[in-house]
Design a protein around this motif. Sequence first.
Motif, mmCIF file in Angstrom:
data_model
loop_
_atom_site.group_PDB
_atom_site.id
_atom_site.type_symbol
_atom_site.label_atom_id
_atom_site.label_comp_id
_atom_site.label_asym_id
_atom_site.label_seq_id
_atom_site.Cartn_x
_atom_site.Cartn_y
_atom_site.Cartn_z
ATOM 1 N N ALA A 228 1.188 -1.184 -0.092
ATOM 2 C CA ALA A 228 0.118 -0.142 0.013
ATOM 3 C C ALA A 228 0.530 1.189 -0.046
ATOM 4 C CB ALA A 228 -0.938 0.391 0.893
ATOM 5 N N ARG A 229 1.708 1.243 0.668
ATOM 6 C CA ARG A 229 2.770 2.383 0.528
ATOM 7 C C ARG A 229 2.920 3.231 -0.531
ATOM 8 N NH1 ARG A 229 6.996 -0.641 3.953
ATOM 9 N NH2 ARG A 229 6.322 -1.888 2.302
ATOM 10 N N ARG A 230 3.155 2.205 -1.972
ATOM 11 C CA ARG A 230 3.575 2.877 -3.003
ATOM 12 C C ARG A 230 2.257 2.797 -4.003
ATOM 13 N NH1 ARG A 230 9.018 0.490 -4.628
ATOM 14 N NH2 ARG A 230 8.149 1.195 -6.524
ATOM 15 N N CYS A 231 1.284 2.500 -3.238
ATOM 16 C CA CYS A 231 0.136 2.254 -4.436
ATOM 17 C C CYS A 231 -0.755 3.940 -4.334
ATOM 18 C CB CYS A 231 -0.901 1.535 -3.896
ATOM 19 S SG CYS A 231 -3.139 1.744 -4.552
ATOM 20 N N ILE A 232 -0.917 4.754 -5.423
ATOM 21 C CA ILE A 232 -1.215 5.879 -5.679
ATOM 22 C C ILE A 232 -2.662 6.080 -5.055
ATOM 23 C CG2 ILE A 232 -1.940 7.792 -7.530
ATOM 24 C CD1 ILE A 232 0.041 6.690 -9.498
ATOM 25 N N SER A 233 -3.655 4.933 -4.461
ATOM 26 C CA SER A 233 -5.413 5.520 -4.057
ATOM 27 C C SER A 233 -4.007 5.579 -2.469
ATOM 28 C CB SER A 233 -5.518 4.337 -4.402
ATOM 29 O OG SER A 233 -5.917 3.507 -5.481
ATOM 30 N N TYR A 234 -3.403 4.707 -1.934
ATOM 31 C CA TYR A 234 -3.004 5.143 -0.539
ATOM 32 C C TYR A 234 -2.220 6.220 -0.368
ATOM 33 C CZ TYR A 234 -0.207 4.636 3.056
ATOM 34 O OH TYR A 234 0.627 5.315 4.148
ATOM 35 N N LEU A 235 -1.448 6.725 -1.546
ATOM 36 C CA LEU A 235 -1.027 7.944 -1.218
ATOM 37 C C LEU A 235 -1.565 9.214 -1.237
ATOM 38 C CD1 LEU A 235 2.583 6.797 -3.376
ATOM 39 C CD2 LEU A 235 2.139 7.375 -1.181
ATOM 40 N N THR A 236 -2.605 8.849 -2.329
ATOM 41 C CA THR A 236 -3.665 10.269 -2.247
ATOM 42 C C THR A 236 -4.320 10.278 -1.346
ATOM 43 O OG1 THR A 236 -4.615 9.148 -4.015
ATOM 44 C CG2 THR A 236 -2.830 10.092 -5.128
ATOM 45 N N ILE A 237 -5.026 9.396 -0.822
ATOM 46 C CA ILE A 237 -6.258 9.304 -0.223
ATOM 47 C C ILE A 237 -6.107 9.206 1.495
ATOM 48 C CG2 ILE A 237 -8.472 7.810 0.466
ATOM 49 C CD1 ILE A 237 -8.339 7.267 -2.922
ATOM 50 N N GLU A 238 -5.164 7.577 1.620
ATOM 51 C CA GLU A 238 -5.150 7.163 2.985
ATOM 52 C C GLU A 238 -4.080 8.218 3.777
ATOM 53 O OE1 GLU A 238 -7.183 5.464 5.133
ATOM 54 O OE2 GLU A 238 -8.210 4.801 3.252
ATOM 55 N N ASN A 239 -2.837 8.238 2.831
ATOM 56 C CA ASN A 239 -1.491 8.997 3.496
ATOM 57 C C ASN A 239 -1.391 10.296 3.766
ATOM 58 O OD1 ASN A 239 1.143 9.679 3.868
ATOM 59 N ND2 ASN A 239 1.658 10.885 1.616
#
Length: 370
Positions: A228-239
């Motif tokens: 998840a740390r590399r996933c754009i969905s995670y980076l733009t939403i959860e991070n």
Amino acid sequence: MSLSAPSPNSASSLDQPKLRAWLGEQAESLGFDGLRITDTHLGLASERLQEWLAEGRHGHMEYMQRHADLRSNPQLLVPGTVRVICVSMNYLPPESNFDTEWQRLEDPSQAVISLYARGRDYHKVLRNRLQEFAKAIEEKIGAFGYRVFTDSAPLMEVELARKAGLGWRGKHTLLLNRESGSTFFLGEILVDVPLPLDEEQEDHCGTCQSCIEVCPTKAITAPYKLDARRCISYLTIENPEAIPVEFRSAMGNRVYGCDDCQLICPWNKFAKRTQLPDFAQRHGLGQASLLHLWSWTESEFEQRHEGSAIRRIGYSRWRRNLAVAMGNALASTTVSKTDKAQIHQVLSKSLPAADSLVAEHIEWALRVYN
């Protein structure tokens, strides 16, 4: 609300084939596109979750670590649960076109918002309909214990849906089925009634690895393994923090989420469009430019995203994501000098008043301008 022991007025005293058929018909009448039933035993999935968490692949999603024991056992989450009614609801709006989505990704001046987030917040839509469904079941069989969920509790939704037979796990870790590809939401009703179980589906991904190969940040590290740390969905939403510099260029013009692994999936060629107006795009989010979205004030952001999943990330993360995309537009060789000059101008003007998170990304974006 905890559930009691299985209700005396349970499915065991009813005509199970007729009840199962009625459940499917009732779910369809409420706008759900699939219904399957499973028990609470998650088997090896619990072990795989623990390994994933131990490797730190959940990033800043600490809530997954805090409630890992509940995720591993629905009976701990809601005592008395013996069955999980799993439902799916398609979200792909009628106007969506995958070829158009690829074209927008190739135009750095455009803002790309994940397809699922362009309409109403699915949490509200599914939760209301699940409650209505549970009340209908109660009218049918009498009082019983239940709780409804949709991405709102420590529950391994995808694994339960897979086990119930709503689909199979794709190599990108999303659920896939023949009728809807992966463009659907999931919801659950945990019940204390021993309803008849459905069978699992076979895996139909074969040797295809398109989702792995297309991922911009190589977040799918191997079949069925996601960092998840590399996933754009995670980076733009959860991070909640700065976008790591090493992933900023790969983000391109993706402002909220990323659909690449779904756009490329052969099964999504067959994805059915939703008939629900809730998931139709709002405020032109399927055609908006970066400059247009950057022009929104905080009050406009709050007002236009009212009832939207996007609103939860807040204005600061929204601007952070836009600043990265605008930096990528400034670095692009396909964006006109006029557009670049305008992007540079609005970013420079916004910098003095920006909070520290947004300011860092604006400064990064301005450094790539030439």
